[in-house]
Design a protein around this motif. Structure first.
Motif, PDB file in Angstrom:
ATOM      1  N   ALA B   4      74.397   7.057  23.363  1.00 54.43           N
ATOM      2  CA  ALA B   4      74.331   8.162  22.399  1.00 54.43           C
ATOM      3  C   ALA B   4      73.468   7.774  21.200  1.00 54.43           C
ATOM      4  O   ALA B   4      72.736   8.608  20.645  1.00 54.43           O
ATOM      5  CB  ALA B   4      75.739   8.539  21.940  1.00 54.43           C
ATOM      6  N   GLU B   5      73.542   6.500  20.821  1.00 58.03           N
ATOM      7  CA  GLU B   5      72.722   6.046  19.694  1.00 58.03           C
ATOM      8  C   GLU B   5      71.245   6.002  20.068  1.00 58.03           C
ATOM      9  O   GLU B   5      70.379   6.245  19.229  1.00 58.03           O
ATOM     10  CB  GLU B   5      73.211   4.676  19.213  1.00 58.03           C
ATOM     11  N   ILE B   6      70.973   5.690  21.333  1.00 55.31           N
ATOM     12  CA  ILE B   6      69.575   5.730  21.787  1.00 55.31           C
ATOM     13  C   ILE B   6      69.052   7.167  21.689  1.00 55.31           C
ATOM     14  O   ILE B   6      67.935   7.416  21.224  1.00 55.31           O
ATOM     15  CB  ILE B   6      69.458   5.208  23.236  1.00 55.31           C
ATOM     16  N   LEU B   7      69.901   8.101  22.093  1.00 54.33           N
ATOM     17  CA  LEU B   7      69.508   9.514  21.979  1.00 54.33           C
ATOM     18  C   LEU B   7      69.313   9.909  20.522  1.00 54.33           C
ATOM     19  O   LEU B   7      68.384  10.634  20.173  1.00 54.33           O
ATOM     20  CB  LEU B   7      70.584  10.405  22.594  1.00 54.33           C
ATOM     21  N   PHE B   8      70.223   9.433  19.689  1.00 59.29           N
ATOM     22  CA  PHE B   8      70.119   9.702  18.255  1.00 59.29           C
ATOM     23  C   PHE B   8      68.765   9.211  17.733  1.00 59.29           C
ATOM     24  O   PHE B   8      68.066   9.935  17.014  1.00 59.29           O
ATOM     25  CB  PHE B   8      71.271   8.997  17.519  1.00 59.29           C
ATOM     26  N   ASP B   9      68.407   7.994  18.132  1.00 61.05           N
ATOM     27  CA  ASP B   9      67.117   7.442  17.692  1.00 61.05           C
ATOM     28  C   ASP B   9      65.953   8.253  18.248  1.00 61.05           C
ATOM     29  O   ASP B   9      64.949   8.474  17.562  1.00 61.05           O
ATOM     30  CB  ASP B   9      66.978   5.988  18.153  1.00 61.05           C
ATOM     31  N   ALA B  10      66.103   8.682  19.497  1.00 58.71           N
ATOM     32  CA  ALA B  10      65.025   9.459  20.112  1.00 58.71           C
ATOM     33  C   ALA B  10      64.852  10.791  19.392  1.00 58.71           C
ATOM     34  O   ALA B  10      63.726  11.239  19.144  1.00 58.71           O
ATOM     35  CB  ALA B  10      65.326   9.690  21.581  1.00 58.71           C
ATOM     36  N   ILE B  11      65.968  11.396  19.040  1.00 59.09           N
ATOM     37  CA  ILE B  11      65.891  12.674  18.318  1.00 59.09           C
ATOM     38  C   ILE B  11      65.272  12.450  16.934  1.00 59.09           C
ATOM     39  O   ILE B  11      64.536  13.294  16.428  1.00 59.09           O
ATOM     40  CB  ILE B  11      67.291  13.329  18.232  1.00 59.09           C
ATOM     41  N   THR B  12      65.563  11.304  16.352  1.00 58.44           N
ATOM     42  CA  THR B  12      64.980  10.976  15.036  1.00 58.44           C
ATOM     43  C   THR B  12      63.454  11.061  15.079  1.00 58.44           C
ATOM     44  O   THR B  12      62.814  11.478  14.123  1.00 58.44           O
ATOM     45  CB  THR B  12      65.398   9.550  14.617  1.00 58.44           C
ATOM     46  N   ASN B  13      62.894  10.679  16.222  1.00 52.01           N
ATOM     47  CA  ASN B  13      61.433  10.592  16.310  1.00 52.01           C
ATOM     48  C   ASN B  13      60.781  11.777  17.013  1.00 52.01           C
ATOM     49  O   ASN B  13      59.673  11.644  17.524  1.00 52.01           O
ATOM     50  CB  ASN B  13      61.061   9.289  17.025  1.00 52.01           C
ATOM     51  N   VAL B  14      61.461  12.913  17.065  1.00 55.18           N
ATOM     52  CA  VAL B  14      60.798  14.089  17.648  1.00 55.18           C
ATOM     53  C   VAL B  14      59.632  14.489  16.738  1.00 55.18           C
ATOM     54  O   VAL B  14      59.547  14.044  15.588  1.00 55.18           O
ATOM     55  CB  VAL B  14      61.755  15.292  17.847  1.00 55.18           C
ATOM     56  N   ARG B  15      58.770  15.311  17.277  1.00 50.56           N
ATOM     57  CA  ARG B  15      57.528  15.613  16.550  1.00 50.56           C
ATOM     58  C   ARG B  15      57.797  16.196  15.159  1.00 50.56           C
ATOM     59  O   ARG B  15      58.632  17.100  15.016  1.00 50.56           O
ATOM     60  CB  ARG B  15      56.700  16.614  17.368  1.00 50.56           C
ATOM     61  N   PRO B  16      57.080  15.700  14.157  1.00 47.33           N
ATOM     62  CA  PRO B  16      57.315  16.146  12.773  1.00 47.33           C
ATOM     63  C   PRO B  16      57.188  17.654  12.591  1.00 47.33           C
ATOM     64  O   PRO B  16      57.913  18.245  11.800  1.00 47.33           O
ATOM     65  CB  PRO B  16      56.221  15.415  11.985  1.00 47.33           C
ATOM     66  N   LEU B  18      58.124  19.928  14.485  1.00 45.07           N
ATOM     67  CA  LEU B  18      59.371  20.585  14.883  1.00 45.07           C
ATOM     68  C   LEU B  18      60.416  20.475  13.770  1.00 45.07           C
ATOM     69  O   LEU B  18      61.201  21.394  13.548  1.00 45.07           O
ATOM     70  CB  LEU B  18      59.911  19.961  16.177  1.00 45.07           C
ATOM     71  N   ILE B  19      60.375  19.343  13.088  1.00 49.00           N
ATOM     72  CA  ILE B  19      61.307  19.134  11.972  1.00 49.00           C
ATOM     73  C   ILE B  19      60.993  20.122  10.846  1.00 49.00           C
ATOM     74  O   ILE B  19      61.892  20.734  10.261  1.00 49.00           O
ATOM     75  CB  ILE B  19      61.178  17.691  11.424  1.00 49.00           C
TER      76      ILE B  19
END
Lengths: 185, 193
Positions: B4-16, B18-19
């Motif tokens: 889940a933390e890996i996913l959390f990190d992956a979501i952290t780095n989604v394209r700017p 989109l943020i």
């Protein structure tokens, strides 16, 4: 002040950069940290560390979106702080977010690609792009910004229960998508 | 680091971008349609209680005018100020209750007012009804899988058809999948190709 001007200040090693960053993004940074840590003091420290990290990394970095850049730093710092203190079970915000994200983990049967977080980010970004604008915003507001279901439901004018189910379906769709891609974590 | 933390990190780095988009996005605020009948019912009850209260109030005013010469001045319509014919005010005050009550009785219910329609695709035709996925009509229900119970269904459809589903707007969220309540009409708008 525009992002590009703030970034220029960092590049010029002008300390006003931090002040301007705080003025424009201070509340945002606090919100993201608080949503993960649920502790004002820890969030405050994370925000300060974030500004320090910005100072250290610009230059050479020149982010196009300062919000996304700051957000990524503060999420990393906050989750690190959470990890360091996980044994103490102090941070309910991250616990809840991580628990929900467990639904997105692909089944081990489909293990084909063991991905780094960066590659996984690419898959998730691609998946997000295929969603409706509202679903995309909803997913990111919940799992990137860490906004609570209650607040989001209020903003959207829907019941928290209905929103919870909608988020669950989105997580399941992400899991299906990752499984379909043969992604494993 | 757990998964889940890996996913959390992956979501952290989604394209700017989109943020930024998520930050700028303003959700279309809506009132849940299934809440409308409840609100309408509450409003009707409040109106009825008010009407009953006022009718009682005016009826009391009329009788007071009869009993107390000139004593009904504070009611307004209850009687004449000089008190010479306090009783004459009674019919007026009596009419007050009719005037208050009549709008309720004169408003015929509009059976179509609370109906709710979404467009959905039939996923499966089951013994207990149709399983559909909402395609459009309401953001809250978008992509929601719903069961349209056969017993309450008017109209037919095949798996893969795109249909308009019209019903009262009420949904039993406690069941999985959620079940539409009340009478349901299904109209095929695009047969399965």
């Amino acid at each position: 002040m525009e992002d590009i001007q703030i970034v220029d200040l960092y590049w010029q090693r002008d300390e006003r950069a931090i002040r301007e960053t705080d003025m424009k993004y201070g509340a945002f940074c606090h919100r993201v940290a608080m949503n993960i840590l649920r502790s004002f003091q820890d969030s405050e420290e994370c925000v300060s560390d974030t500004y320090g990290r910005c100072w250290d990394t610009m230059p050479p970095q020149r982010p196009g979106s300062l919000r996304a850049y700051l957000g990524a730093i503060i999420r990393n710092l906050s989750i690190s702080r959470y990890r360091a203190s996980r044994a103490q079970k102090r941070f309910g915000g991250a616990e809840v977010l991580l628990s929900e994200l467990s639904d997105c983990i692909p089944a081990p049967d489909n293990m084909e690609k063991q991905l780094e977080a960066v590659e996984l980010s690419g898959y998730i970004s691609d998946w997000l792009v295929r969603l409706s604008a509202e679903d995309r915003a909803l997913f990111l507001r919940r799992y990137w910004y860490g906004d609570s279901v209650k607040d989001l439901a209020e903003e959207m004018g829907v019941r928290p229960n209905a929103l919870t189910k909608r988020l669950l379906q989105m997580r399941e769709r992400l899991r299906h998508c990752l499984e379909k891609e043969g992604v494993s974590i | 680091m757990n998964k889940a933390e890996i996913l959390f990190d992956a979501i952290t780095n989604v394209r700017p971008e989109l943020i930024e988009e998520a930050h700028a996005y303003r959700f279309r605020r809506r009132t849940a349609r299934w809440a409308v009948p409840r609100l309408a019912a509450a409003a009707c009850i409040a109106l009825l209680v008010t009407a009953v209260w006022w009718s009682g109030f005016f009826a009391m005013g009329g009788s007071a005018g009869d009993n107390y010469s000139g004593g009904s001045g504070w009611y307004g319509a209850g009687g004449n100020v000089d008190g010479s014919d306090g009783g004459s005010a009674s019919p007026d005050s009596g009419n007050g209750s009719d005037q208050q009550g009549s709008p309720i009785g004169d408003s015929p219910p509009d059976p179509g007012a609370n109906l709710y329609t979404v467009t959905a695709q039939v996923l499966e035709v089951r013994e207990d009804g149709l399983l559909v996925e909402v395609l459009s009509g309401d953001g809250e229900l978008l992509h929601q899988t719903l069961l349209l119970p056969a017993a309450a269904l008017t109209g037919t459809a095949e798996a893969g058809d795109v249909v308009n589903v019209t019903w009262s707007g009420e949904i039993d969220w406690e069941r999985e999948p959620p079940v539409l309540l009340g009478e349901i009409t299904v109209e095929t708008v695009q047969p399965k190709t």
